[in-house]
Scaffold this motif. Structure first.
Motif, mmCIF file in Angstrom:
data_model
loop_
_atom_site.group_PDB
_atom_site.id
_atom_site.type_symbol
_atom_site.label_atom_id
_atom_site.label_comp_id
_atom_site.label_asym_id
_atom_site.label_seq_id
_atom_site.Cartn_x
_atom_site.Cartn_y
_atom_site.Cartn_z
ATOM 1 N N LYS A 279 0.233 -1.412 -0.513
ATOM 2 C CA LYS A 279 -0.021 0.062 -0.220
ATOM 3 C C LYS A 279 0.833 1.094 -0.278
ATOM 4 O O LYS A 279 0.503 2.263 -0.912
ATOM 5 C CB LYS A 279 -1.337 0.046 1.085
ATOM 6 N N GLN A 280 1.694 1.115 0.997
ATOM 7 C CA GLN A 280 2.351 2.647 0.852
ATOM 8 C C GLN A 280 3.792 3.021 0.085
ATOM 9 O O GLN A 280 4.105 4.194 -0.376
ATOM 10 C CB GLN A 280 2.795 2.929 2.992
ATOM 11 N N ILE A 281 4.594 1.746 0.174
ATOM 12 C CA ILE A 281 5.882 1.945 -0.354
ATOM 13 C C ILE A 281 5.718 1.786 -2.074
ATOM 14 O O ILE A 281 5.865 2.425 -2.880
ATOM 15 C CB ILE A 281 7.102 1.096 -0.469
ATOM 16 N N LEU A 282 4.384 0.787 -2.261
ATOM 17 C CA LEU A 282 4.573 0.569 -3.819
ATOM 18 C C LEU A 282 3.512 1.268 -4.479
ATOM 19 O O LEU A 282 3.380 0.844 -5.819
ATOM 20 C CB LEU A 282 4.802 -0.951 -4.222
ATOM 21 N N SER A 283 2.736 1.866 -3.829
ATOM 22 C CA SER A 283 1.322 2.479 -4.592
ATOM 23 C C SER A 283 0.653 1.415 -5.235
ATOM 24 O O SER A 283 0.105 1.109 -5.780
ATOM 25 C CB SER A 283 1.522 3.173 -5.091
ATOM 26 N N ILE A 284 0.505 -0.283 -4.675
ATOM 27 C CA ILE A 284 -0.428 -0.908 -4.843
ATOM 28 C C ILE A 284 -1.389 -1.668 -4.210
ATOM 29 O O ILE A 284 -2.047 -1.403 -2.498
ATOM 30 C CB ILE A 284 0.510 -2.725 -4.927
ATOM 31 N N GLU B 109 -3.372 -11.072 -4.312
ATOM 32 C CA GLU B 109 -3.808 -10.578 -5.740
ATOM 33 C C GLU B 109 -4.073 -8.573 -5.905
ATOM 34 O O GLU B 109 -4.483 -7.912 -5.087
ATOM 35 C CB GLU B 109 -4.778 -10.989 -5.929
ATOM 36 N N ILE B 110 -2.906 -8.377 -6.606
ATOM 37 C CA ILE B 110 -2.507 -6.995 -6.288
ATOM 38 C C ILE B 110 -2.571 -6.429 -7.487
ATOM 39 O O ILE B 110 -2.744 -6.715 -8.691
ATOM 40 C CB ILE B 110 -1.640 -6.942 -5.932
ATOM 41 N N GLU B 111 -3.089 -4.841 -7.854
ATOM 42 C CA GLU B 111 -2.568 -4.077 -8.591
ATOM 43 C C GLU B 111 -2.514 -3.083 -8.293
ATOM 44 O O GLU B 111 -2.561 -2.274 -7.237
ATOM 45 C CB GLU B 111 -4.365 -3.988 -9.716
ATOM 46 N N SER C 177 2.474 4.993 -12.342
ATOM 47 C CA SER C 177 3.224 5.905 -12.219
ATOM 48 C C SER C 177 4.726 4.911 -12.404
ATOM 49 O O SER C 177 5.886 5.537 -12.586
ATOM 50 C CB SER C 177 3.757 6.224 -11.000
ATOM 51 N N LYS C 178 4.862 3.548 -12.083
ATOM 52 C CA LYS C 178 5.571 2.777 -11.918
ATOM 53 C C LYS C 178 5.523 1.508 -12.959
ATOM 54 O O LYS C 178 5.008 1.096 -13.114
ATOM 55 C CB LYS C 178 6.668 2.407 -11.155
ATOM 56 N N LYS C 179 6.354 1.195 -13.716
ATOM 57 C CA LYS C 179 6.575 0.102 -14.572
ATOM 58 C C LYS C 179 6.272 -1.301 -14.452
ATOM 59 O O LYS C 179 7.135 -1.696 -12.401
ATOM 60 C CB LYS C 179 7.944 -0.397 -15.242
ATOM 61 N N THR C 180 5.538 -2.237 -14.344
ATOM 62 C CA THR C 180 5.447 -3.012 -13.754
ATOM 63 C C THR C 180 6.517 -4.318 -13.606
ATOM 64 O O THR C 180 5.888 -4.884 -12.302
ATOM 65 C CB THR C 180 4.056 -4.623 -14.652
ATOM 66 N N LEU D 253 6.706 -16.400 -5.626
ATOM 67 C CA LEU D 253 6.543 -16.359 -6.839
ATOM 68 C C LEU D 253 5.743 -14.760 -6.995
ATOM 69 O O LEU D 253 4.629 -15.159 -6.466
ATOM 70 C CB LEU D 253 5.453 -17.751 -7.049
ATOM 71 N N VAL D 254 5.925 -14.196 -8.034
ATOM 72 C CA VAL D 254 5.536 -12.812 -8.075
ATOM 73 C C VAL D 254 4.959 -13.437 -9.959
ATOM 74 O O VAL D 254 6.882 -13.339 -10.696
ATOM 75 C CB VAL D 254 5.988 -11.665 -8.217
ATOM 76 N N ILE D 255 4.063 -13.357 -9.734
ATOM 77 C CA ILE D 255 3.237 -13.472 -11.449
ATOM 78 C C ILE D 255 2.977 -11.641 -11.679
ATOM 79 O O ILE D 255 1.960 -11.961 -11.155
ATOM 80 C CB ILE D 255 2.978 -14.370 -11.529
ATOM 81 N N ALA D 256 3.238 -11.361 -13.364
ATOM 82 C CA ALA D 256 2.418 -10.535 -13.584
ATOM 83 C C ALA D 256 2.205 -10.845 -15.648
ATOM 84 O O ALA D 256 2.822 -10.625 -15.700
ATOM 85 C CB ALA D 256 4.164 -8.996 -13.978
ATOM 86 N N ILE D 257 1.038 -9.818 -14.445
ATOM 87 C CA ILE D 257 0.148 -9.798 -15.700
ATOM 88 C C ILE D 257 -0.090 -8.577 -16.525
ATOM 89 O O ILE D 257 -0.812 -8.083 -16.316
ATOM 90 C CB ILE D 257 -1.108 -10.992 -15.488
#
Length: 92
Positions: A23-28, A57-59, A64-67, A88-92
């Motif tokens: 929430k705070q650092i990565l704006s997710i 599950e996050i978005e 502002s930042k690339k995935t 495991l981190v998966i970007a969709i």
């Protein structure tokens, strides 16, 4: 996956820290969270036969930042936490 050897209070603190990181650092935004509990592993990981599973599950809040940068930051963060034995981190 979290080490089964840490106490419940440390586990709760870790999960809170992870969610704060989102929430705070990565704006997710946190979309979905599933506590899958302690499970037997198919094979030993870092000396453990069990692990505590969490699913997130996050978005991005904004673009502002690339995935790929967010994925790298999450992986770096997870690697620094000794309580996390596998992830495991998966970007969709």
């Amino acid at each position: 996956m979290i080490s089964p050897k840490i106490s419940e209070s440390l586990q709760n603190n870790l999960l809170k820290d992870v969610e704060d990181k989102f929430k705070q650092i990565l704006s997710i935004n946190l979309i979905k969270k599933k506590d899958l509990g302690r499970r037997e592993l198919a094979y030993e990981i870092k000396g453990y036969n069990q692990g505590y599973y969490m699913y997130y599950e996050i978005e991005e809040k904004n673009n502002s930042k690339k995935t790929s940068n967010i994925k790298k930051e999450l992986e770096k963060y997870f690697k620094t936490r000794y309580e996390i034995i596998k992830f495991l981190v998966i970007a969709i």
